[in-house]
Enzyme design. Structure first.
Site, PDB file in Angstrom:
ATOM      1  N   LYS A 118      46.032  42.724  50.810  1.00  0.00           N
ATOM      2  CA  LYS A 118      47.037  43.522  50.310  1.00  0.00           C
ATOM      3  C   LYS A 118      47.974  44.502  51.263  1.00  0.00           C
ATOM      4  CE  LYS A 118      45.710  43.945  45.416  1.00  0.00           C
ATOM      5  NZ  LYS A 118      45.440  44.924  44.346  1.00  0.00           N
ATOM      6  N   LYS A 201      45.139  31.319  45.300  1.00  0.00           N
ATOM      7  CA  LYS A 201      44.471  31.482  44.034  1.00  0.00           C
ATOM      8  C   LYS A 201      45.890  31.666  43.084  1.00  0.00           C
ATOM      9  CE  LYS A 201      43.273  36.233  44.105  1.00  0.00           C
ATOM     10  NZ  LYS A 201      42.708  37.575  43.939  1.00  0.00           N
ATOM     11  N   LYS A 204      49.205  37.246  40.338  1.00  0.00           N
ATOM     12  CA  LYS A 204      50.440  37.836  39.671  1.00  0.00           C
ATOM     13  C   LYS A 204      51.530  38.330  40.729  1.00  0.00           C
ATOM     14  CE  LYS A 204      47.673  41.314  38.490  1.00  0.00           C
ATOM     15  NZ  LYS A 204      47.278  42.259  37.303  1.00  0.00           N
TER      16      LYS A 204
HETATM   17  P1  AMP Z   1      43.358  41.759  38.508  1.00  0.00           P
HETATM   18  O1  AMP Z   1      44.632  41.345  37.874  1.00  0.00           O
HETATM   19  O2  AMP Z   1      43.497  41.298  40.092  1.00  0.00           O
HETATM   20  O3  AMP Z   1      43.150  43.210  38.262  1.00  0.00           O
HETATM   21  O4  AMP Z   1      42.080  40.978  38.198  1.00  0.00           O
HETATM   22  C1  AMP Z   1      41.668  40.920  36.914  1.00  0.00           C
HETATM   23  C2  AMP Z   1      40.524  40.212  36.838  1.00  0.00           C
HETATM   24  O5  AMP Z   1      40.977  38.649  36.760  1.00  0.00           O
HETATM   25  C3  AMP Z   1      39.285  39.955  37.846  1.00  0.00           C
HETATM   26  O6  AMP Z   1      37.946  39.978  37.074  1.00  0.00           O
HETATM   27  C4  AMP Z   1      39.534  38.933  38.774  1.00  0.00           C
HETATM   28  O7  AMP Z   1      38.514  38.321  39.397  1.00  0.00           O
HETATM   29  C5  AMP Z   1      40.012  37.822  37.778  1.00  0.00           C
HETATM   30  N1  AMP Z   1      41.023  37.117  38.205  1.00  0.00           N
HETATM   31  C6  AMP Z   1      42.301  37.469  38.899  1.00  0.00           C
HETATM   32  N2  AMP Z   1      42.808  36.238  39.452  1.00  0.00           N
HETATM   33  C7  AMP Z   1      41.935  35.031  39.391  1.00  0.00           C
HETATM   34  C8  AMP Z   1      42.207  33.671  39.384  1.00  0.00           C
HETATM   35  N3  AMP Z   1      43.266  33.310  39.829  1.00  0.00           N
HETATM   36  N4  AMP Z   1      40.967  33.071  38.928  1.00  0.00           N
HETATM   37  C9  AMP Z   1      40.147  33.489  38.238  1.00  0.00           C
HETATM   38  N5  AMP Z   1      39.934  34.946  38.066  1.00  0.00           N
HETATM   39  C10 AMP Z   1      40.816  35.692  38.429  1.00  0.00           C
END
Ligand code: AMP
Ligand code: TRP
Length: 339
Positions: A118, A201, A204
């Site tokens: 990041k 991966k 967003k």
């Molecule tokens: P975040 O949006 O970064 O706050 O992520 C929220 C949750 O979604 C966390 O548990 C992440 O590990 C999961 N997550 C985010 N991106 C992925 C992805 N591409 N595949 C699986 N889990 C994800």
């Protein structure tokens, strides 16, 4: 599920930074909903203080927090069964995070791959909050003495750091107070990859909207993104070993498995030998069937923002009731004078 000496309690968080996507659903939301009925107490948090470690427009942050709450509920989380709240409303998170800032070491933070990703090339210009992010995350978890944290694969390193912080606190103060929390990274889709590049991966922050399926996408958009997803020219093999070296194909199989709630092996047993022109429509139908009702429910819930705010306020009160005595005890252990 036991963590020595502690009553099982599940906590997890998601940042309200917009663009909730299929990776969040399969890696987190769907699994949160599955855990809700396990008999264990569950707390799920919209981590707005984590979101502002990078710039957030205030109006967008407000919208994204409410939309995330709608996403939780539309994915099956029931505010009567799980405590749903936003982080900033339970001040104990920030208070414990300060203590953890004084327990964690600079060297630990510097090793965090999410910080490196990041902050990018210009780490000097990253916020101090982004650097200290994992200490706040440890506080999120440990302020409830949470024993289990369901997350996607990308959060494993942060949970390991949470364990290190708990262990160092317990060791430094000669107590057995904070649990050594277990990450729960299970299922076929704990790492959903980009639809445009099987080595990245789904995220967003990817500039290409075609790389991800957003939870707010309608049926047409979902079907189009799957139709256009990158693949290779070979048909699907008959078993998982045959997907070696074919990351895009592997990703679509994992997504199918995650959405259907079956193993990747079971998908291969069913779909092995099919071409992508046969498999993709089946996947698109499944994705639309699973996701379109969630996105519709999210828009319906977003029409009554005051109800969402009420749910968040109730959740915060319930969360505070657990957090306050744990913070008080922490202060006492540390040697803070107070009533
Ligand atoms: P975040 O949006 O970064 O706050 O992520 C929220 C949750 O979604 C966390 O548990 C992440 O590990 C999961 N997550 C985010 N991106 C992925 C992805 N591409 N595949 C699986 N889990 C994800
Ligand atoms: N760091 C997590 C993410 O980016 C979000 C998060 C913050 C979290 N606090 C947490 C996840 C506590 C689990 C537990 O996805």
């Amino acid at each position: 599920m036991t963590v020595t000496g502690h009553t099982p309690r599940v906590f997890s968080g998601i940042q309200p930074s917009g663009n909730l996507h299929l990776g969040n659903y399969l890696g987190a939301l769907k699994r949160f909903a599955d855990t809700q009925d396990s008999g264990t107490q569950t707390l799920y948090c919209m981590v707005d203080m984590h979101a502002i470690t990078v710039w957030q427009d205030p109006a967008k942050l407000r919208h994204a927090t409410r939309e995330l709450c709608a996403g939780f509920i539309a994915s099956g989380l029931d505010p009567a069964k799980s405590i749903l709240f936003n982080q900033s409303q339970v001040a104990e998170h920030a208070q414990l995070a300060w203590i953890f800032n004084c327990v964690a070491r600079m060297g630990w933070m510097k090793r965090m791959t999410q910080f490196k990703d990041k902050a990018g090339k210009n780490a000097e210009n990253a916020s101090l909050g982004l650097f200290g992010y994992p200490a706040l995350m440890a506080a999120d978890i440990l302020i409830y003495h949470a024993t289990h944290v369901p997350v996607g694969e990308d959060q494993k390193q942060h949970i390991e750091l949470t364990r290190d912080i708990a262990a160092k606190f317990n060791h430094d103060y000669g107590v057995d107070f904070f649990p050594i929390t277990e990450p729960v990274i299970e299922g076929a889709a704990t790492r959903v990859m980009s639809l445009r590049d099987g080595s990245k991966k789904m995220s967003k922050s990817d500039p290409s909207d075609m790389s991800r399926i957003n939870m707010t996408d309608d049926a047409d958009a979902i079907a189009k993104k799957i139709r256009k997803a990158k693949t290779d020219p070979e048909p699907l093999p008959s078993d998982l070993d045959g997907l070696e070296g074919r990351p895009e194909a592997r990703n679509l199989v994992n997504i199918y498995a995650g959405l259907a709630g079956i193993s990747a092996e079971a998908v291969m047993a069913d779909m092995g030998g099919k071409t992508f022109s046969e498999f993709k429509p089946a996947l698109a139908d499944l994705a639309v069937a699973r996701l379109a009702p969630i996105s519709e429910e999210m828009s319906r819930l977003m029409q009554d923002v005051s109800e969402i705010d009420r749910i968040l306020a109730n959740g915060a009160a319930d969360a505070r009731a657990i957090a306050a005595p744990i913070l008080r005890k922490t202060y006492e252990i540390v040697g803070m004078v107070g009533a």
